[in-house]
Write a protein that holds these residues in place. Sequence first.
Motif, mmCIF file in Angstrom:
data_model
loop_
_atom_site.group_PDB
_atom_site.id
_atom_site.type_symbol
_atom_site.label_atom_id
_atom_site.label_comp_id
_atom_site.label_asym_id
_atom_site.label_seq_id
_atom_site.Cartn_x
_atom_site.Cartn_y
_atom_site.Cartn_z
ATOM 1 N N LYS A 52 0.735 -1.178 0.059
ATOM 2 C CA LYS A 52 0.007 -0.062 -0.035
ATOM 3 C C LYS A 52 0.898 1.231 -0.037
ATOM 4 C CE LYS A 52 -3.972 -2.198 2.027
ATOM 5 N NZ LYS A 52 -4.813 -2.737 3.183
ATOM 6 N N PRO A 53 1.944 1.439 0.827
ATOM 7 C CA PRO A 53 2.893 2.572 0.600
ATOM 8 C C PRO A 53 3.063 3.046 -0.626
ATOM 9 C CG PRO A 53 3.863 1.337 2.436
ATOM 10 C CD PRO A 53 2.618 0.220 1.475
ATOM 11 N N GLN A 54 3.626 2.098 -1.637
ATOM 12 C CA GLN A 54 3.874 2.284 -2.817
ATOM 13 C C GLN A 54 2.502 2.983 -3.792
ATOM 14 O OE1 GLN A 54 5.440 -1.096 -5.318
ATOM 15 N NE2 GLN A 54 5.864 0.282 -7.018
ATOM 16 N N ILE A 55 1.395 2.489 -3.568
ATOM 17 C CA ILE A 55 0.357 2.900 -4.105
ATOM 18 C C ILE A 55 0.005 4.238 -3.697
ATOM 19 C CG2 ILE A 55 -2.168 2.655 -4.377
ATOM 20 C CD1 ILE A 55 -1.636 -0.343 -4.189
ATOM 21 N N ALA A 56 0.255 4.569 -2.445
ATOM 22 C CA ALA A 56 0.111 6.065 -1.774
ATOM 23 C C ALA A 56 1.081 6.940 -2.447
ATOM 24 C CB ALA A 56 0.331 5.893 -0.274
ATOM 25 N N VAL A 57 2.274 6.419 -2.613
ATOM 26 C CA VAL A 57 3.434 7.462 -3.183
ATOM 27 C C VAL A 57 2.750 7.709 -4.433
ATOM 28 C CG1 VAL A 57 5.730 7.895 -3.815
ATOM 29 C CG2 VAL A 57 5.422 6.662 -1.517
ATOM 30 N N LYS A 58 2.452 6.621 -5.304
ATOM 31 C CA LYS A 58 2.118 6.951 -6.707
ATOM 32 C C LYS A 58 1.008 8.124 -6.898
ATOM 33 C CE LYS A 58 1.630 6.263 -11.350
ATOM 34 N NZ LYS A 58 2.726 6.670 -12.120
ATOM 35 N N GLY A 59 0.081 7.948 -5.836
ATOM 36 C CA GLY A 59 -1.148 8.768 -5.697
ATOM 37 C C GLY A 59 -0.730 10.238 -5.441
ATOM 38 N N ALA A 60 0.431 10.593 -4.708
ATOM 39 C CA ALA A 60 0.731 11.833 -4.455
ATOM 40 C C ALA A 60 1.817 12.368 -5.601
ATOM 41 C CB ALA A 60 1.125 11.811 -3.337
ATOM 42 N N SER A 61 2.030 11.641 -6.654
ATOM 43 C CA SER A 61 3.132 11.960 -7.656
ATOM 44 C C SER A 61 2.922 13.304 -7.995
ATOM 45 C CB SER A 61 3.064 10.924 -8.958
ATOM 46 O OG SER A 61 1.690 11.216 -9.746
ATOM 47 N N PHE A 62 1.989 14.102 -8.142
ATOM 48 C CA PHE A 62 1.832 15.402 -8.801
ATOM 49 C C PHE A 62 2.446 16.368 -7.572
ATOM 50 C CE2 PHE A 62 -0.371 19.469 -8.916
ATOM 51 C CZ PHE A 62 0.021 19.745 -10.285
ATOM 52 N N GLU A 63 2.005 15.977 -6.474
ATOM 53 C CA GLU A 63 2.268 17.027 -5.352
ATOM 54 C C GLU A 63 3.953 16.854 -5.143
ATOM 55 O OE1 GLU A 63 -1.973 16.557 -4.892
ATOM 56 O OE2 GLU A 63 -0.189 15.083 -5.146
ATOM 57 N N ILE A 64 4.540 15.671 -5.202
ATOM 58 C CA ILE A 64 5.915 15.419 -5.005
ATOM 59 C C ILE A 64 6.758 16.160 -6.210
ATOM 60 C CG2 ILE A 64 7.545 13.509 -5.190
ATOM 61 C CD1 ILE A 64 5.529 11.635 -3.888
ATOM 62 N N SER A 65 6.243 15.954 -7.290
ATOM 63 C CA SER A 65 6.800 16.554 -8.541
ATOM 64 C C SER A 65 6.955 18.200 -8.116
ATOM 65 C CB SER A 65 6.062 16.266 -9.925
ATOM 66 O OG SER A 65 6.179 14.977 -9.938
ATOM 67 N N GLU A 66 5.483 18.756 -7.842
ATOM 68 C CA GLU A 66 5.577 20.080 -7.662
ATOM 69 C C GLU A 66 6.686 20.404 -6.553
ATOM 70 O OE1 GLU A 66 2.176 23.245 -6.045
ATOM 71 O OE2 GLU A 66 1.765 21.294 -5.954
ATOM 72 N N ALA A 67 6.890 19.624 -5.361
ATOM 73 C CA ALA A 67 7.805 20.012 -4.554
ATOM 74 C C ALA A 67 9.162 20.059 -4.945
ATOM 75 C CB ALA A 67 7.711 18.960 -3.361
ATOM 76 N N ILE A 68 9.591 18.898 -5.745
ATOM 77 C CA ILE A 68 10.868 18.932 -6.367
ATOM 78 C C ILE A 68 11.120 20.168 -7.368
ATOM 79 C CG2 ILE A 68 12.508 17.528 -8.111
ATOM 80 C CD1 ILE A 68 10.778 15.190 -7.079
ATOM 81 N N ASP A 69 10.265 20.460 -8.201
ATOM 82 C CA ASP A 69 10.393 21.654 -9.180
ATOM 83 C C ASP A 69 10.409 23.187 -8.351
ATOM 84 O OD1 ASP A 69 10.481 19.790 -11.403
ATOM 85 O OD2 ASP A 69 8.200 20.233 -11.674
ATOM 86 N N LYS A 70 9.869 23.012 -7.190
ATOM 87 C CA LYS A 70 9.838 24.186 -6.309
ATOM 88 C C LYS A 70 11.150 24.411 -5.590
ATOM 89 C CE LYS A 70 4.879 25.547 -6.331
ATOM 90 N NZ LYS A 70 3.847 25.857 -5.756
#
Length: 320
Positions: A52-70
């Motif tokens: 389930k953690p892997q699924i949870a991380v995949k579900g937050a991919s947009f926000e994780i990408s946003e954090a990296i880019d900022k």
Amino acid sequence: MARSKKRLSFNINDSLTDRGYLPTEQTNILSSGIDQLSTNQLVNLFSEEDKKPQIAVKGASFEISEAIDKIIPRISKGGKIFYIGAGTSGRLGVLDAAECPPTFCTPPELVQGVIAGGYDALFSSAERIEDDLNAGQIDLQTRGFSKKDSLIGIMAGGTTPYVHGALSFGKEISALTIAISCVPKDVVFIPCDVDIRLVTGPELLAGSTRLKAATATKMALNIISTSVMIRLGKVYGNRMIDLSISNTKLLDRSLRILKELVQLERADAFQLLERCDGSVKLSLLVHTSKLSVEECRNLLKLNANNLRQTLAALGLPQLN
């Protein structure tokens, strides 16, 4: 002799806060009889739940990408990354920060882990400090945290006062604020610019967020820090060309990178590394360009310390 009673270090008002509404505190129906399972059944149950953690991380991919880019433009302008948390969350931040210098040869102050209770809390419980709303801000100020920096607040249940206070302070001074938690947005509000929710659900051991929640958080931190370093030019292809040669394992890895990318034998690669002060990136450029060490060092500085960009500027082919 009468036995003295152990008194709680709380008062009656502390007992009024009920966190039973948090998914991370609720009971998991799959483990209602976990204390009666065989060892093999326990292992299989944990193995299934840990998907389930892997699924949870995949579900937050947009926000994780946003954090990296900022984060990247702030580091490029002299900013730092600060992780902050309490208990397991704090330890995860400290761990990720500690891995950056050997992996990417970053100065220790570039990525910092701040944990409630300080150094001692890495080895023993100091969770009571997490209830102090002002302590997080004080700890950040002590480390020179400023508006140029990026703050990643980590808290599985999303309610830790220590982290909330730090994030609020970060927003006040216009630093970049990122929150990582494991509860849905409609359950807990968190003051931040980027809100990463890794919804892993109730733990097999009710409330023990060192399990799925911590696994998902570690995965997200791996992605964020590694992706930031890739964008900063510390990786070429899939090789860590800015690693710090601090032991024989990393020396061996460095020599193999030079052999794989520019076909140097180990003895020649070792001599080149010595000339280049142990820098794999600089060694690659010196060998490929046939320029002096100092010339290559200056060229890298002119090209944001990015090897691919420097090779292109010189009109040289990229390495295989």
